[in-house]
Design an enzyme around this catalytic site. Structure first.
Site: not given
Ligand code: DGL
Length: 265
Positions: A15, A46, A77-78, A187-189
């Site tokens: 995202s 997302y 992205c998870n 979550c990759t963030h």
């Molecule tokens: N980084 C993403 C994940 O791994 C999406 C985070 C988001 O946009 O909410 O889920």
């Protein structure tokens, strides 16, 4: 897949900037590949969207990757691995790598864990994908999933949190009460918050899935004769809105030399 595909690029999507945690690992172990990184800044976050909305969004991004003739797409992205992967996996000519399914398989294969905590977006937690995938590999494993809706907006600098400690510990304490052997940053963030998290729990408790995921992708590309035999290593970035702020936010994960292109979805 045809062997002549091996010098095509690999698409990587998320995202926003979170998927760069995966790209960074891929660059370390597969530096000869060309990459197209897509940050869907227009649709961020997302984690608050429905499964139906996410399927439509990912379809548009996959269509874009198809126009670029990529050989593979990494769902870095998870949330979209949990919600859109199963629906779209057989509809494209490129190979698709989903994060959750891959990481749950690798973590359960290589370890004997019985209690795993997962911190993820609301959409990922709603899908219960981590629990399902871990149970597929090991029915005895107990998984506790906690949604952390404030964390992506904090990382993407959409909000500033006056009480960051509260925003971190509020979610973390609930997972710690479950007494997990490991906590997956689902979550990759979230790996961006690792230093802050490690003030309240040992750093070794957390798994940043990026490295496990990248290692698997490399092995699988190799198995399928898809590793680029030439030395290349070009990276292009695409953002669906505000490419300048994408570049600015990306700095928390890695320095981006090239100017990101705007792709309207
Ligand atoms: N980084 C993403 C994940 O791994 C999406 C985070 C988001 O946009 O909410 O889920």
């Amino acid at each position: 897949m045809d062997i002549k595909n091996n010098n095509k690029a690999i698409g990587v999507m998320d995202s926003g900037v979170g998927g760069l945690t995966v790209l960074k690992q891929l660059l370390k172990i597969c530096p000869n590949e060309d990459y197209l990184y897509f940050g869907d800044t227009k649709n961020l976050p997302y984690g608050e969207k429905s499964k139906e909305e996410l399927i439509e969004i990912v379809k548009e991004i996959f269509d874009f990757f198809e126009t670029q003739s990529v050989k593979a797409v990494v769902l870095a992205c998870n949330t979209t691995s949990a919600t859109a992967y199963e629906e779209l996996k057989d509809k494209y000519s490129f190979k698709i790598y989903p994060l959750i399914q891959t990481v749950a398989k690798c973590v359960s294969k290589d370890n004997d864990f019985t209690r795993i905590g997962v911190m993820a977006t609301q959409a990922t937690v709603n899908s219960k994908k981590y629990t399902q995938e871990f149970n597929k590999n090991n029915p005895k494993i107990k998984v506790f999933e906690q949604a952390c809706p404030l964390w992506v907006p904090i990382v993407e600098k959409q909000i500033t949190c006056s009480d960051e400690k509260e925003a971190i510990t509020g979610y973390l304490n609930k997972v710690l009460e479950f007494n997990p052997q490991k906590i997956i940053l689902g979550c990759t963030h979230y790996p961006y918050l690792l230093d802050k998290l490690s003030k309240y729990a040992p750093k070794e408790l957390f798994i940043n899935p990026a490295q496990i995921f990248a290692n698997y992708i490399k092995e699988d590309l190799d198995k399928n004769n898809l590793l680029n035999p030439q030395i290349s290593g070009h990276i292009q970035y695409f953002a669906s809105s505000e490419p300048e702020s994408f570049k600015q936010n990306a700095k928390i994960f890695m320095e981006i030399d090239a100017e990101p292109h705007l792709v309207k979805l």
